[in-house]
Design a protein around this motif. Structure first.
Motif, PDB file in Angstrom:
ATOM      1  N   THR A 136       4.783  11.415  -2.151  1.00  0.00           N
ATOM      2  CA  THR A 136       4.822  10.022  -2.834  1.00  0.00           C
ATOM      3  C   THR A 136       5.151   8.861  -2.133  1.00  0.00           C
ATOM      4  O   THR A 136       4.823   7.845  -1.968  1.00  0.00           O
ATOM      5  CB  THR A 136       5.346   9.977  -4.229  1.00  0.00           C
ATOM      6  N   TYR A 137       6.364   9.132  -1.464  1.00  0.00           N
ATOM      7  CA  TYR A 137       7.245   8.246  -0.683  1.00  0.00           C
ATOM      8  C   TYR A 137       6.174   7.664   0.554  1.00  0.00           C
ATOM      9  O   TYR A 137       6.027   6.556   0.749  1.00  0.00           O
ATOM     10  CB  TYR A 137       8.392   8.949   0.041  1.00  0.00           C
ATOM     11  N   LYS A 151       0.537   2.223   0.806  1.00  0.00           N
ATOM     12  CA  LYS A 151      -0.109   1.160  -0.292  1.00  0.00           C
ATOM     13  C   LYS A 151       0.571  -0.051   0.228  1.00  0.00           C
ATOM     14  O   LYS A 151      -0.087  -1.165  -0.126  1.00  0.00           O
ATOM     15  CB  LYS A 151       0.524   1.666  -1.753  1.00  0.00           C
ATOM     16  N   PRO A 203       9.637   1.974   0.334  1.00  0.00           N
ATOM     17  CA  PRO A 203       8.555   0.987   0.299  1.00  0.00           C
ATOM     18  C   PRO A 203       8.700  -0.173  -0.660  1.00  0.00           C
ATOM     19  O   PRO A 203       8.083  -0.967  -0.579  1.00  0.00           O
ATOM     20  CB  PRO A 203       7.373   2.033  -0.445  1.00  0.00           C
ATOM     21  N   SER A 242       3.171   7.942   0.452  1.00  0.00           N
ATOM     22  CA  SER A 242       1.694   7.315  -0.086  1.00  0.00           C
ATOM     23  C   SER A 242       1.941   5.869  -0.454  1.00  0.00           C
ATOM     24  O   SER A 242       1.286   4.791  -0.291  1.00  0.00           O
ATOM     25  CB  SER A 242       1.183   8.016  -1.294  1.00  0.00           C
ATOM     26  N   ASP A 243       3.513   5.565  -0.932  1.00  0.00           N
ATOM     27  CA  ASP A 243       3.834   4.416  -1.364  1.00  0.00           C
ATOM     28  C   ASP A 243       3.802   3.345  -0.132  1.00  0.00           C
ATOM     29  O   ASP A 243       3.647   2.223  -0.168  1.00  0.00           O
ATOM     30  CB  ASP A 243       5.040   4.491  -2.066  1.00  0.00           C
TER      31      ASP A 243
END
Length: 344
Positions: free
Chosen positions: A140-141, A147, A167, A143-144
Motif C-alpha cells: 500500500t505504501y 499514485k 506519500p 502503491s500510494d
C-alpha cells in the motif's frame, strides 16, 4: 516463580500462504524494558534488537502488543510473532526482569514478492525483502507513492520510511509548493522539520519566493515565525532571509537588542548587531568600559576595542603606570604596541 508462555501475532493474522513461505534468515534477538521511546500520545514502544551474520538491526513495537517484554514480573519462556506485509518474524526465547533474549527467524511473504513485482519491483533480493519488513514498507505504501507520481528505488523507499517522508507528506508538500519535489528533498525536509504548515506561515510573513533549500536553512538555524515576529515588534521589519540566518548563527537575540537599547544603542543595523556578537561586544562589556571612564563609545570603536583587546584591565594597568585620560585612539595604540610596557 511465575512462568510465561506467550504466543502473539502482531500487525496481521497468520495466513496459510505466509506459513508456507521459506525461512531465509536466522539470528538472535534481545529486548530491555528500559530501552523504549514514547510517541506523542504517550504510548510506550519497546525496542527489539536483532542480530544476524554480524549485522545489527532493530525496530520498535507498541508495549501493549508485547506486555511480557515490559513486565518485570514476567519470568520464563516466550514465543511471539510479528507479521508484516513483507513477511513474518518468529521469536522464541526467555524473558526475566524486564529483559528478553532468544532466537528469531524471518520468512518472506510470497504474496508480497508477487505484489511488488506487479508494482514494478521484479526480482527483489532476500535482503530487499528483509529490509522492507524491518521498516514496514508495505505494498500500500509503494502503491500510494506511485499514485503520487513517484517510482522510487528500493533504497529510496527505505529512506523515505525511516524519515517519515510518506506519500501523504509528498502530496501535502506538492499542494503547498505547487511543484513536484524529489524524494531527497522530501527526506531533507522531514529531517529538519520543514512542514507544509511551516512553509505557509513563512510565506504569510512575506517569504514567498524562497526555495526549499531556503526553508531548510531556516529550520536548521532556528529562523521561526516567532523569531521574525519578535524582531518585527522591536522595529526590525522586512528582514530578508540572509539577515535572519546570520542573526541566528551569531546569536543576535531579542534580549541582546533590548539590553543594547537600554544602554542607548537603539535601532542598530543588523550588520552592526552581528559584528558586536562576533567580536564579543556585550552589554556587560559596554557597562565595564563606562565604569572605566569611557561612556558613549560608538559601535565601530567598541568593535575595534574588542578586536585589539582594549578592556577595563588594560585601562586600569595603564593608569597604574601613569597613563591617564587616554583617548580611544591612544587605547588602541597602547593595546597594539605598548602592552609590554604595562607588565610588572
Amino acid at each position: 516463580m511465575k512462568h510465561l508462555l506467550l504466543a502473539l501475532v502482531l500487525a496481521a493474522p497468520i495466513t496459510d500462504a505466509v506459513q508456507q513461505d521459506r525461512v531465509t534468515l536466522r539470528g538472535t534477538w534481545r529486548a530491555d524494558s528500559d530501552n523504549y521511546w514514547t510517541r506523542n500520545n504517550n504510548e510506550r514502544w519497546v525496542s527489539l534488537q536483532l542480530q544476524y551474520d554480524h549485522n545489527n538491526n532493530g525496530f520498535s513495537v507498541p508495549e501493549r502488543d508485547l506486555p511480557a517484554l515490559a513486565d518485570r514480573r514476567a519470568d520464563g519462556p516466550i514465543r511471539f510473532s510479528l507479521t508484516r506485509d513483507a513477511g513474518r518474524f518468529d521469536f522464541t526465547g526467555d524473558v526475566r526482569d524486564g529483559r528478553g533474549r532468544g532466537e528469531f527467524t524471518f520468512s518472506p511473504s510470497n504474496d508480497f514478492i508477487s505484489g511488488m513485482n506487479g508494482l514494478g519491483y521484479p526480482r527483489l533480493s532476500d535482503e530487499d525483502v528483509w529490509r522492507f519488513a524491518m521498516h514496514d514498507v508495505t505494498r500500500t505504501y509503494v502503491s500510494d507513492f506511485k499514485k503520487a507520481g513517484y517510482q522510487l528505488d528500493t533504497s529510496d523507499l527505505i529512506k523515505s520510511r525511516i524519515h517519515g517522508a510518506t506519500p501523504a507528506f509528498a502530496q501535502e508538500m506538492s499542494q503547498e509548493t505547487k511543484t513536484r519535489l524529489e524524494i531527497d528533498q522530501l527526506v531533507t525536509m522531514r529531517i529538519h522539520g520543514v512542514t507544509p504548515e511551516f512553509i505557509k506561515q513563512m510565506r504569510d510573513l512575506g517569504f514567498k519566493s524562497e526555495t526549499i533549500d531556503d526553508f531548510v536553512k531556516f529550520r536548521i538555524h532556528g529562523v521561526t515565525p516567532e523569531f521574525i515576529k519578535t524582531f518585527a515588534d522591536l522595529g526590525y521589519k522586512n528582514l530578508d532571509g540572509d539577515e535572519l540566518v546570520k542573526m541566528r548563527i551569531h546569536g543576535v537575540t531579542p534580549e541582546f537588542v533590548r539590553e543594547l537599547a537600554d544602554l542607548g544603542y537603539k535601532n542598530l543595523a543588523i550588520d552592526d548587531l552581528v559584528k558586536m556578537r562576533i567580536h564579543g561586544v556585550t552589554p556587560e562589556y559596554i557597562r565595564k568600559m563606562r565604569e572605566a571612564g569611557y561612556p558613549n563609545i560608538k559601535v565601530e570603536r567598541l568593535v575595534e576595542f574588542r578586536i585589539h583587546g582594549v578592556d577595563e584591565d588594560l585601562i586600569r594597568r595603564a593608569k597604574e603606570h601613569g597613563f591617564n585620560n587616554l583617548s580611544a585612539d591612544d587605547l588602541v595604540d597602547l593595546a597594539i604596541h605598548g602592552r609590554r610596557w604595562l607588565k610588572g
